[in-house]
Design a protein around this motif. Structure first.
Motif, PDB file in Angstrom:
ATOM      1  N   GLY A 196       0.808  -1.212   0.000  1.00 18.73           N
ATOM      2  CA  GLY A 196       0.000   0.000   0.000  1.00 18.73           C
ATOM      3  C   GLY A 196       0.839   1.258   0.000  1.00 18.73           C
ATOM      4  N   ALA A 197       0.493   2.183   0.882  1.00 15.72           N
ATOM      5  CA  ALA A 197       1.178   3.476   0.943  1.00 15.72           C
ATOM      6  C   ALA A 197       2.463   3.434   1.761  1.00 15.72           C
ATOM      7  CB  ALA A 197       0.234   4.532   1.516  1.00 15.72           C
ATOM      8  N   TRP A 198       2.841   2.268   2.241  1.00 23.76           N
ATOM      9  CA  TRP A 198       4.115   2.105   2.953  1.00 23.76           C
ATOM     10  C   TRP A 198       5.221   1.984   1.906  1.00 23.76           C
ATOM     11  CZ3 TRP A 198       6.405  -3.058   4.777  1.00 23.76           C
ATOM     12  CH2 TRP A 198       7.577  -2.835   5.515  1.00 23.76           C
ATOM     13  N   LEU A 199       5.895   3.095   1.604  1.00 22.64           N
ATOM     14  CA  LEU A 199       6.879   3.139   0.528  1.00 22.64           C
ATOM     15  C   LEU A 199       8.296   3.347   1.044  1.00 22.64           C
ATOM     16  CD1 LEU A 199       4.898   5.400  -1.982  1.00 22.64           C
ATOM     17  CD2 LEU A 199       4.977   2.891  -1.896  1.00 22.64           C
ATOM     18  N   GLY A 200       8.458   3.464   2.345  1.00 25.86           N
ATOM     19  CA  GLY A 200       9.777   3.639   2.927  1.00 25.86           C
ATOM     20  C   GLY A 200      10.361   2.309   3.368  1.00 25.86           C
ATOM     21  N   GLY A 201      11.398   2.368   4.193  1.00 28.04           N
ATOM     22  CA  GLY A 201      11.965   1.170   4.778  1.00 28.04           C
ATOM     23  C   GLY A 201      12.357   0.128   3.754  1.00 28.04           C
ATOM     24  N   LEU A 202      11.834  -1.072   3.921  1.00 30.52           N
ATOM     25  CA  LEU A 202      12.190  -2.197   3.059  1.00 30.52           C
ATOM     26  C   LEU A 202      11.841  -1.921   1.604  1.00 30.52           C
ATOM     27  CD1 LEU A 202      13.238  -5.100   2.775  1.00 30.52           C
ATOM     28  CD2 LEU A 202      10.891  -5.883   3.212  1.00 30.52           C
ATOM     29  N   VAL A 203      10.691  -1.280   1.344  1.00 31.10           N
ATOM     30  CA  VAL A 203      10.290  -1.006  -0.033  1.00 31.10           C
ATOM     31  C   VAL A 203      11.300  -0.095  -0.714  1.00 31.10           C
ATOM     32  CG1 VAL A 203       8.519   0.032  -1.495  1.00 31.10           C
ATOM     33  CG2 VAL A 203       7.845  -1.398   0.440  1.00 31.10           C
ATOM     34  N   ARG A 204      11.713   0.974  -0.045  1.00 28.94           N
ATOM     35  CA  ARG A 204      12.713   1.872  -0.624  1.00 28.94           C
ATOM     36  C   ARG A 204      14.038   1.143  -0.846  1.00 28.94           C
ATOM     37  NH1 ARG A 204      12.822   5.502   3.035  1.00 28.94           N
ATOM     38  NH2 ARG A 204      11.321   6.947   2.107  1.00 28.94           N
ATOM     39  N   GLU A 205      14.407   0.318   0.110  1.00 28.63           N
ATOM     40  CA  GLU A 205      15.654  -0.434  -0.001  1.00 28.63           C
ATOM     41  C   GLU A 205      15.636  -1.359  -1.216  1.00 28.63           C
ATOM     42  OE1 GLU A 205      17.667  -4.115   2.423  1.00 28.63           O
ATOM     43  OE2 GLU A 205      16.767  -2.502   3.600  1.00 28.63           O
ATOM     44  N   LEU A 206      14.491  -1.998  -1.457  1.00 30.88           N
ATOM     45  CA  LEU A 206      14.401  -2.965  -2.547  1.00 30.88           C
ATOM     46  C   LEU A 206      14.191  -2.302  -3.900  1.00 30.88           C
ATOM     47  CD1 LEU A 206      12.105  -5.642  -0.845  1.00 30.88           C
ATOM     48  CD2 LEU A 206      14.554  -5.847  -1.297  1.00 30.88           C
ATOM     49  N   ALA A 207      13.337  -1.283  -3.948  1.00 25.73           N
ATOM     50  CA  ALA A 207      12.963  -0.674  -5.227  1.00 25.73           C
ATOM     51  C   ALA A 207      13.866   0.477  -5.623  1.00 25.73           C
ATOM     52  CB  ALA A 207      11.508  -0.200  -5.167  1.00 25.73           C
ATOM     53  N   GLY A 208      14.608   1.030  -4.682  1.00 23.23           N
ATOM     54  CA  GLY A 208      15.475   2.147  -4.985  1.00 23.23           C
ATOM     55  C   GLY A 208      14.752   3.472  -4.894  1.00 23.23           C
ATOM     56  N   PRO A 209      15.481   4.570  -5.021  1.00 23.74           N
ATOM     57  CA  PRO A 209      14.906   5.900  -4.808  1.00 23.74           C
ATOM     58  C   PRO A 209      14.018   6.377  -5.953  1.00 23.74           C
ATOM     59  CG  PRO A 209      17.205   6.084  -5.451  1.00 23.74           C
ATOM     60  CD  PRO A 209      16.936   4.611  -5.273  1.00 23.74           C
ATOM     61  N   GLY A 210      14.073   5.736  -7.116  1.00 22.85           N
ATOM     62  CA  GLY A 210      13.317   6.224  -8.273  1.00 22.85           C
ATOM     63  C   GLY A 210      11.966   5.567  -8.456  1.00 22.85           C
ATOM     64  N   LEU A 211      11.401   5.031  -7.398  1.00 22.58           N
ATOM     65  CA  LEU A 211      10.111   4.355  -7.506  1.00 22.58           C
ATOM     66  C   LEU A 211       9.062   5.337  -8.042  1.00 22.58           C
ATOM     67  CD1 LEU A 211       8.552   1.703  -6.796  1.00 22.58           C
ATOM     68  CD2 LEU A 211       7.990   2.761  -4.608  1.00 22.58           C
ATOM     69  N   PRO A 212       8.403   5.022  -9.173  1.00 22.44           N
ATOM     70  CA  PRO A 212       7.465   5.979  -9.787  1.00 22.44           C
ATOM     71  C   PRO A 212       6.081   5.940  -9.139  1.00 22.44           C
ATOM     72  CG  PRO A 212       7.617   4.026 -11.152  1.00 22.44           C
ATOM     73  CD  PRO A 212       8.581   3.813 -10.002  1.00 22.44           C
ATOM     74  N   VAL A 213       6.058   6.150  -7.855  1.00 27.92           N
ATOM     75  CA  VAL A 213       4.821   6.089  -7.073  1.00 27.92           C
ATOM     76  C   VAL A 213       4.840   7.241  -6.075  1.00 27.92           C
ATOM     77  CG1 VAL A 213       3.437   4.707  -5.466  1.00 27.92           C
ATOM     78  CG2 VAL A 213       4.701   3.572  -7.298  1.00 27.92           C
ATOM     79  N   ARG A 214       3.704   7.922  -5.915  1.00 28.17           N
ATOM     80  CA  ARG A 214       3.605   8.989  -4.934  1.00 28.17           C
ATOM     81  C   ARG A 214       2.481   8.672  -3.963  1.00 28.17           C
ATOM     82  NH1 ARG A 214       0.774  14.076  -8.191  1.00 28.17           N
ATOM     83  NH2 ARG A 214      -1.062  12.940  -8.938  1.00 28.17           N
ATOM     84  N   ARG A 215       2.511   9.358  -2.834  1.00 26.42           N
ATOM     85  CA  ARG A 215       1.467   9.204  -1.826  1.00 26.42           C
ATOM     86  C   ARG A 215       0.484  10.367  -1.943  1.00 26.42           C
ATOM     87  NH1 ARG A 215       3.256   9.486   3.407  1.00 26.42           N
ATOM     88  NH2 ARG A 215       2.110   7.710   4.243  1.00 26.42           N
ATOM     89  N   VAL A 216      -0.795  10.056  -1.742  1.00 25.79           N
ATOM     90  CA  VAL A 216      -1.869  11.045  -1.851  1.00 25.79           C
ATOM     91  C   VAL A 216      -2.716  10.965  -0.585  1.00 25.79           C
ATOM     92  CG1 VAL A 216      -3.850  11.835  -3.197  1.00 25.79           C
ATOM     93  CG2 VAL A 216      -1.910  10.742  -4.360  1.00 25.79           C
ATOM     94  N   ARG A 217      -3.017  12.114  -0.006  1.00 28.54           N
ATOM     95  CA  ARG A 217      -3.836  12.163   1.213  1.00 28.54           C
ATOM     96  C   ARG A 217      -5.230  12.670   0.866  1.00 28.54           C
ATOM     97  NH1 ARG A 217      -5.156  15.916   5.462  1.00 28.54           N
ATOM     98  NH2 ARG A 217      -5.106  14.954   7.536  1.00 28.54           N
ATOM     99  N   LEU A 218      -6.246  12.135   1.537  1.00 29.26           N
ATOM    100  CA  LEU A 218      -7.624  12.546   1.305  1.00 29.26           C
ATOM    101  C   LEU A 218      -8.376  12.663   2.629  1.00 29.26           C
ATOM    102  CD1 LEU A 218      -9.760   9.490   0.194  1.00 29.26           C
ATOM    103  CD2 LEU A 218      -7.387   9.250   0.876  1.00 29.26           C
ATOM    104  N   GLN A 219      -9.469  13.418   2.596  1.00 32.25           N
ATOM    105  CA  GLN A 219     -10.390  13.542   3.729  1.00 32.25           C
ATOM    106  C   GLN A 219     -11.771  13.055   3.309  1.00 32.25           C
ATOM    107  OE1 GLN A 219      -8.552  17.633   5.774  1.00 32.25           O
ATOM    108  NE2 GLN A 219     -10.762  17.394   5.572  1.00 32.25           N
TER     109      GLN A 219
END
Length: 374
Positions: A196-219
């Motif tokens: 999901g929106a957990w893109l840091g930690g292990l995901v960043r380590e595995l996918a690298g800094p150029g992951l073409p995904v952003r986080r979006v906040r909503l109410q």
């Protein structure tokens, strides 16, 4: 085959579902006791109407078929083929709806342009004034706060399925194996990271800094029971500005001649509204893209949404029962429904469906299974 699915949201759970249906042994790991992210904090809409033509629409239509099939097997999902209505006011909004109905793929979506009387025959709760309404027959809904619970309850009937909550995966060890924060190693033939929106930690380590995904906040918010049925989902014409299916010269003319209200523009808003099983209304939403996100919710968007809803219903809203914010992951390539990437041997990251997650997750998981030859 043994499959480890990391993530207990709807994308992860649908991958587990696909694997079990194909006869594979599945361990699904979730860092919380239950999923608490965007998979629960949404409308529960199976939203075909606004999807971009081509792959995105094909994915949404296939997902709609799968949701209906699964819903027949798991009634607790609360699947209902309720369709949607988007009331429009004035010539500029009407022209956008007319352009949508003229699309080549309009029949696949079930688009029809209805007059006020026809729209109210489908949804008598719409007592406000409007010129016409765009109907999308293929839209549907489920109950988002309980859908994963219902799916897992059905999965748990299979001896092939194991759910491990309260464990955070910290490391990939070797091929197709992960270690969790309890120190346990889970070995498989394939690992799917649906985080999901957990893109840091292990995901960043595995996918690298150029992951073409952003986080979006909503109410969003939810009301007490309405006291009457709202038979269809409801959107407003601001949704035309948000969903790619409505891009047209008519939309350009709407933007130029009838800009969004100041609050709606500032918070990138549209109205979407679905009635829950208990009679309450789920209403939203806003979109925030710039980091760092606010840590609080803002009242102006809620006031704006309440006003729009009351103008369409022709009556006051029930008491607001709850308000919340959520964050989802969105692929930044508009031509891709989801970001699917092999990050290690036997380890695949599937993330970034954006606002399509609830709609498209069954088909996203099916595509993963087909492409990886499960």
């Amino acid at each position: 085959m043994r499959v480890t699915v990391v993530g207990g949201g709807v994308v992860g759970t649908m991958h587990a579902w696909q694997a079990v249906q194909r006869g594979h042994e599945v361990v699904q790991i979730e860092r919380e006791s239950e999923a608490r992210g965007a998979s629960l904090r949404n409308f529960g809409q199976i939203w075909v109407s606004g999807r971009a033509g081509g792959e995105e629409l094909r994915t949404a239509l296939r997902a709609r078929e799968l949701w209906e099939e699964i819903g027949a097997r798991v009634p607790a999902l609360g699947f209902r083929p309720n369709g949607s209505l988007t009331p429009v006011r004035g010539d500029l909004e009407l022209a956008v709806a007319e352009a949508a109905v003229a699309r080549e793929d309009a029949p696949a979506r079930g688009y029809k342009l209805l007059g006020p009387a026809e729209a109210r025959a489908l949804n008598p709760a719409l007592r406000g004034e409007f010129t016409a309404a765009l109907y999308c027959e293929r839209d549907a809904a489920v109950e988002p706060r309980t859908a994963q619970l219902a799916l897992r309850a059905e999965l748990a009937k299979s001896p092939l399925y194991t759910f491990l909550p309260g464990r955070e995966v910290r490391e990939v060890v070797g091929e197709s194996a992960v270690r969790d924060d309890h120190g346990d190693v889970h070995r498989a033939d394939l690992v799917v990271l649906a985080t999901g929106a957990w893109l840091g930690g292990l995901v960043r380590e595995l996918a690298g800094p150029g992951l073409p995904v952003r986080r979006v906040r909503l109410q969003m918010m939810q009301t007490d029971p309405l006291g009457e049925a709202l038979p269809t989902s409801v959107a407003d014409a601001d949704s035309f500005r948000y969903y790619p299916a409505y891009a047209s010269p008519a939309l350009d003319a709407l933007d130029a001649g009838q800009p969004q209200a100041e609050t709606a523009a500032a918070h990138r808003m549209q109205l979407l509204m679905v009635q829950r099983a208990d009679g309450g209304l789920t209403i939203g939403d806003t979109h925030e893209y710039e980091h760092p996100f606010a840590f609080d919710t803002i009242e102006d968007p809620y006031d704006h949404l309440a006003g729009v809803v009351e103008s369409l219903l022709g009556r006051p809203l029930p008491r607001i029962r709850r308000r919340w914010a959520g964050v989802y992951a969105q692929c930044t390539d508009p031509g891709r429904v989801v970001h699917r990437q092999q990050v290690r041997e036997g380890v695949w990251l599937v993330t970034g469906p954006g606002g399509r997650g609830m709609t498209c997750s069954p088909a996203i998981a099916e595509t993963t299974a087909n492409e990886l030859n499960w």
